[in-house]
Design a protein around this motif. Structure first.
Motif, PDB file in Angstrom:
ATOM      1  N   GLU A  51     -13.160 -61.331  31.272  1.00  0.00           N
ATOM      2  CA  GLU A  51     -12.566 -60.571  30.169  1.00  0.00           C
ATOM      3  C   GLU A  51     -10.848 -60.304  30.546  1.00  0.00           C
ATOM      4  O   GLU A  51     -10.279 -60.467  29.646  1.00  0.00           O
ATOM      5  N   ALA A  52     -10.593 -59.786  31.639  1.00  0.00           N
ATOM      6  CA  ALA A  52      -9.319 -59.431  31.934  1.00  0.00           C
ATOM      7  C   ALA A  52      -8.537 -60.686  32.003  1.00  0.00           C
ATOM      8  O   ALA A  52      -7.241 -60.775  31.456  1.00  0.00           O
ATOM      9  N   VAL A  53      -8.859 -61.744  32.443  1.00  0.00           N
ATOM     10  CA  VAL A  53      -8.398 -63.162  32.808  1.00  0.00           C
ATOM     11  C   VAL A  53      -7.977 -63.763  31.354  1.00  0.00           C
ATOM     12  O   VAL A  53      -7.003 -64.024  31.182  1.00  0.00           O
ATOM     13  N   GLU A  54      -8.974 -63.689  30.432  1.00  0.00           N
ATOM     14  CA  GLU A  54      -9.054 -64.210  28.920  1.00  0.00           C
ATOM     15  C   GLU A  54      -7.993 -63.196  28.234  1.00  0.00           C
ATOM     16  O   GLU A  54      -6.932 -63.919  27.460  1.00  0.00           O
ATOM     17  N   LEU A  55      -7.948 -62.035  28.580  1.00  0.00           N
ATOM     18  CA  LEU A  55      -6.735 -61.170  27.815  1.00  0.00           C
ATOM     19  C   LEU A  55      -5.300 -61.519  28.311  1.00  0.00           C
ATOM     20  O   LEU A  55      -4.505 -61.653  27.661  1.00  0.00           O
ATOM     21  N   LEU A  56      -5.113 -61.658  29.768  1.00  0.00           N
ATOM     22  CA  LEU A  56      -3.960 -61.949  30.146  1.00  0.00           C
ATOM     23  C   LEU A  56      -3.496 -63.474  29.859  1.00  0.00           C
ATOM     24  O   LEU A  56      -2.459 -63.748  29.604  1.00  0.00           O
ATOM     25  N   SER A  57      -4.410 -64.281  29.731  1.00  0.00           N
ATOM     26  CA  SER A  57      -4.076 -65.766  29.151  1.00  0.00           C
ATOM     27  C   SER A  57      -3.601 -65.953  27.640  1.00  0.00           C
ATOM     28  O   SER A  57      -2.929 -66.881  27.405  1.00  0.00           O
ATOM     29  N   ARG A  58      -3.973 -64.944  26.726  1.00  0.00           N
ATOM     30  CA  ARG A  58      -3.624 -64.877  25.537  1.00  0.00           C
ATOM     31  C   ARG A  58      -2.649 -64.034  24.996  1.00  0.00           C
ATOM     32  O   ARG A  58      -2.440 -63.646  23.793  1.00  0.00           O
ATOM     33  N   SER A  59      -2.082 -63.195  26.057  1.00  0.00           N
ATOM     34  CA  SER A  59      -1.300 -61.892  25.705  1.00  0.00           C
ATOM     35  C   SER A  59      -0.228 -61.961  26.643  1.00  0.00           C
ATOM     36  O   SER A  59      -0.326 -62.365  27.717  1.00  0.00           O
ATOM     37  N   ALA A  66      -4.247 -54.941  31.664  1.00  0.00           N
ATOM     38  CA  ALA A  66      -5.392 -55.408  31.360  1.00  0.00           C
ATOM     39  C   ALA A  66      -6.505 -55.017  32.317  1.00  0.00           C
ATOM     40  O   ALA A  66      -7.444 -54.834  31.727  1.00  0.00           O
ATOM     41  N   ALA A  67      -6.194 -54.712  33.465  1.00  0.00           N
ATOM     42  CA  ALA A  67      -7.283 -53.900  34.382  1.00  0.00           C
ATOM     43  C   ALA A  67      -7.628 -52.608  33.982  1.00  0.00           C
ATOM     44  O   ALA A  67      -8.993 -52.383  33.836  1.00  0.00           O
ATOM     45  N   ASP A  68      -6.925 -51.893  33.391  1.00  0.00           N
ATOM     46  CA  ASP A  68      -7.101 -50.780  32.784  1.00  0.00           C
ATOM     47  C   ASP A  68      -8.222 -50.802  31.493  1.00  0.00           C
ATOM     48  O   ASP A  68      -9.155 -50.209  31.222  1.00  0.00           O
ATOM     49  N   ARG A  69      -8.045 -51.642  30.680  1.00  0.00           N
ATOM     50  CA  ARG A  69      -8.607 -52.030  29.499  1.00  0.00           C
ATOM     51  C   ARG A  69     -10.099 -52.484  29.762  1.00  0.00           C
ATOM     52  O   ARG A  69     -10.887 -52.308  29.108  1.00  0.00           O
ATOM     53  N   CYS A  70     -10.034 -53.427  30.882  1.00  0.00           N
ATOM     54  CA  CYS A  70     -11.423 -54.092  31.060  1.00  0.00           C
ATOM     55  C   CYS A  70     -12.158 -53.300  32.046  1.00  0.00           C
ATOM     56  O   CYS A  70     -13.301 -53.636  32.674  1.00  0.00           O
ATOM     57  N   GLY A  71     -11.578 -51.930  32.681  1.00  0.00           N
ATOM     58  CA  GLY A  71     -12.061 -51.322  33.696  1.00  0.00           C
ATOM     59  C   GLY A  71     -12.384 -51.888  35.077  1.00  0.00           C
ATOM     60  O   GLY A  71     -13.399 -51.715  35.770  1.00  0.00           O
ATOM     61  N   VAL A  72     -11.541 -52.703  35.538  1.00  0.00           N
ATOM     62  CA  VAL A  72     -11.500 -53.186  36.892  1.00  0.00           C
ATOM     63  C   VAL A  72     -10.247 -52.985  37.895  1.00  0.00           C
ATOM     64  O   VAL A  72      -9.410 -52.245  37.216  1.00  0.00           O
ATOM     65  N   SER A  73     -10.401 -52.979  39.018  1.00  0.00           N
ATOM     66  CA  SER A  73      -9.255 -52.827  40.116  1.00  0.00           C
ATOM     67  C   SER A  73      -7.976 -53.617  39.688  1.00  0.00           C
ATOM     68  O   SER A  73      -8.211 -54.965  39.582  1.00  0.00           O
ATOM     69  N   SER A  74      -6.900 -53.069  39.713  1.00  0.00           N
ATOM     70  CA  SER A  74      -5.669 -53.892  39.231  1.00  0.00           C
ATOM     71  C   SER A  74      -5.204 -54.548  40.415  1.00  0.00           C
ATOM     72  O   SER A  74      -4.963 -55.869  40.416  1.00  0.00           O
ATOM     73  N   SER A  75      -5.370 -54.032  41.786  1.00  0.00           N
ATOM     74  CA  SER A  75      -5.194 -55.017  42.849  1.00  0.00           C
ATOM     75  C   SER A  75      -6.293 -55.914  43.229  1.00  0.00           C
ATOM     76  O   SER A  75      -5.668 -57.194  43.549  1.00  0.00           O
ATOM     77  N   GLY A  76      -7.566 -55.898  42.796  1.00  0.00           N
ATOM     78  CA  GLY A  76      -8.379 -56.710  43.109  1.00  0.00           C
ATOM     79  C   GLY A  76      -8.067 -57.832  41.912  1.00  0.00           C
ATOM     80  O   GLY A  76      -8.217 -59.001  42.102  1.00  0.00           O
ATOM     81  N   LEU A  77      -7.636 -57.639  40.652  1.00  0.00           N
ATOM     82  CA  LEU A  77      -7.556 -58.443  39.664  1.00  0.00           C
ATOM     83  C   LEU A  77      -6.207 -59.436  40.071  1.00  0.00           C
ATOM     84  O   LEU A  77      -6.227 -60.530  39.915  1.00  0.00           O
ATOM     85  N   ARG A  78      -5.110 -58.755  40.682  1.00  0.00           N
ATOM     86  CA  ARG A  78      -3.977 -59.677  41.063  1.00  0.00           C
ATOM     87  C   ARG A  78      -4.276 -60.346  42.002  1.00  0.00           C
ATOM     88  O   ARG A  78      -4.152 -61.837  42.070  1.00  0.00           O
ATOM     89  N   GLN A  79      -5.262 -60.037  43.105  1.00  0.00           N
ATOM     90  CA  GLN A  79      -5.779 -61.125  44.188  1.00  0.00           C
ATOM     91  C   GLN A  79      -6.540 -62.290  43.291  1.00  0.00           C
ATOM     92  O   GLN A  79      -6.409 -63.249  43.881  1.00  0.00           O
ATOM     93  N   HIS A  80      -7.626 -61.689  42.648  1.00  0.00           N
ATOM     94  CA  HIS A  80      -8.223 -62.970  41.978  1.00  0.00           C
ATOM     95  C   HIS A  80      -7.347 -63.753  41.112  1.00  0.00           C
ATOM     96  O   HIS A  80      -7.808 -65.083  41.396  1.00  0.00           O
ATOM     97  N   LEU A  81      -6.367 -63.438  40.565  1.00  0.00           N
ATOM     98  CA  LEU A  81      -5.662 -64.465  39.886  1.00  0.00           C
ATOM     99  C   LEU A  81      -4.830 -65.068  40.898  1.00  0.00           C
ATOM    100  O   LEU A  81      -4.618 -66.530  40.537  1.00  0.00           O
ATOM    101  N   ARG A  82      -4.219 -64.467  41.872  1.00  0.00           N
ATOM    102  CA  ARG A  82      -3.642 -65.179  42.994  1.00  0.00           C
ATOM    103  C   ARG A  82      -4.030 -66.502  43.541  1.00  0.00           C
ATOM    104  O   ARG A  82      -3.799 -67.574  43.977  1.00  0.00           O
ATOM    105  N   TYR A  83      -5.669 -66.221  43.891  1.00  0.00           N
ATOM    106  CA  TYR A  83      -6.336 -67.214  44.586  1.00  0.00           C
ATOM    107  C   TYR A  83      -6.986 -68.340  43.426  1.00  0.00           C
ATOM    108  O   TYR A  83      -7.131 -69.316  43.990  1.00  0.00           O
ATOM    109  N   TYR A  84      -7.283 -67.710  42.362  1.00  0.00           N
ATOM    110  CA  TYR A  84      -8.419 -68.910  41.507  1.00  0.00           C
ATOM    111  C   TYR A  84      -7.772 -68.882  40.111  1.00  0.00           C
ATOM    112  O   TYR A  84      -8.376 -69.904  39.403  1.00  0.00           O
TER     113      TYR A  84
END
Length: 326
Positions: A51-59, A66-84
């Motif tokens: 959900e966070a990836v979809e939100l970042l791709s269209r806004s 995005a991490a706060d809205r989707c209830g996930v870790s911001s550092s984990g989301l950054r690492q997820h984006l950087r790798y995948y």
């Protein structure tokens, strides 16, 4: 993937397909991945960040938002984006660079935040913006009246009131005279500049004075007035500007019109140029200089008529002259 138990599947392979496992292990050692470490995104991580990836791709919101809205870790989301999701990160970085080079209201800035005007600036420039919208005063005069910085106010207009700037530049004044209406039909000059030249355009259109005299009487710069005419009153510019005569030389249109009748008489008759100038009330020296510089064909035609006239007169070289007495 198929809902089977891993140990049972391995026992089945060892019992019935003994060559599969050794071949796979040998291939994995050759590829350097025989360390039993998982490669690729884990299914639960992909599902958590989807959900966070979809939100970042269209806004253009930040990763933290995005991490706060989707209830996930911001550092984990950054690492997820950087790798995948390297392409998504690259596209967002490109938008940041564009935001730094071409700042626009509502777009992402260089640090990833959305440009929004602050309430403090809205209150500070509210009166100036209203004057800019409802009057034709130039920006400099508005800032002088309200004690504002001209550069800061212009930057405020460019960022947050671009539509108003284009609307004001393209404004058309409902005036009685066509010249006023034509002067306001402009995309480059503001209405204040059109007002500045409106009286000069009217006088130039209906009067017989030169452009330089009109500009001097109204306190205008002739060169600036000529540039304005060329863009916004081309018919006046053509009348006042330069033109090509029949010999291909550049001459002033006003001077050409002034001497046109005299040159036509000079071309089609044997009358002296000085007589023509006196008869038409023109200054002989100026007319003579203009003819010598720009009307060579008229001079040749006039000289040919003079030669023909001399031959036909008594005592000339024509056959009609009386014979000499013996």
């Amino acid at each position: 993937m198929y809902g089977l138990d891993g140990t049972a599947l391995a026992n089945q392979l060892r019992a019935h397909f003994p060559d599969v496992i050794p071949r796979r292990e040998a291939e994995r050692r050759r590829m350097g991945i025989a360390d039993n470490i998982h490669r690729g995104v884990r299914p639960h991580a992909e599902e958590a960040y989807a959900e966070a990836v979809e939100l970042l791709s269209r806004s253009d919101i930040s990763v933290k938002e995005a991490a706060d809205r989707c209830g996930v870790s911001s550092s984990g989301l950054r690492q997820h984006l950087r790798y995948y999701h390297k392409k998504l990160v690259k596209n967002r970085s490109h938008r940041y660079e564009e935001g730094m080079m071409y700042p626009r209201a509502g777009t992402v800035s260089g640090n990833g935040s959305i440009r929004r005007v602050s309430e403090e600036k809205i209150m500070k420039y509210a009166e100036a913006v209203e004057m800019y919208r409802t009057t034709s005063l130039p920006v400099t005069e508005i800032c002088q009246r309200l004690d504002l910085s001209v550069s800061s106010f212009r930057n405020h207009l460019r960022l947050w009131h671009r539509a108003l700037m284009f609307e004001r530049r393209g404004a058309v004044m409902a005036a009685d005279s066509p010249s006023d209406r034509e002067a306001f039909e402009t995309k480059r000059y503001c209405p204040a500049t059109a007002i500045k030249y409106a009286a000069a355009i009217d006088e130039l259109r209906i009067g017989n004075r030169s452009l330089t005299d009109i500009a001097a009487s109204l306190g205008l710069k002739p060169d600036g007035f000529r540039r304005y005419l060329k863009e916004h009153a081309p018919e006046l510019w053509e009348r006042e500007g330069m033109m090509l005569n029949e010999s291909g030389k550049k001459v002033k249109r006003r001077t050409f019109d002034k001497y046109a009748h005299a040159i036509e008489l000079y071309r089609n008759s044997a009358e002296p140029l000085k007589s023509i100038a006196n008869r038409l009330g023109l200054q002989y020296n100026s007319l003579s200089s203009y003819v010598r510089r720009n009307c060579r064909e008229a001079v040749e035609a006039h000289n040919q008529l003079c030669i023909t006239k001399a031959k036909r007169e008594p005592g000339g070289e024509s056959g009609n002259t009386p014979p000499a007495k013996r």
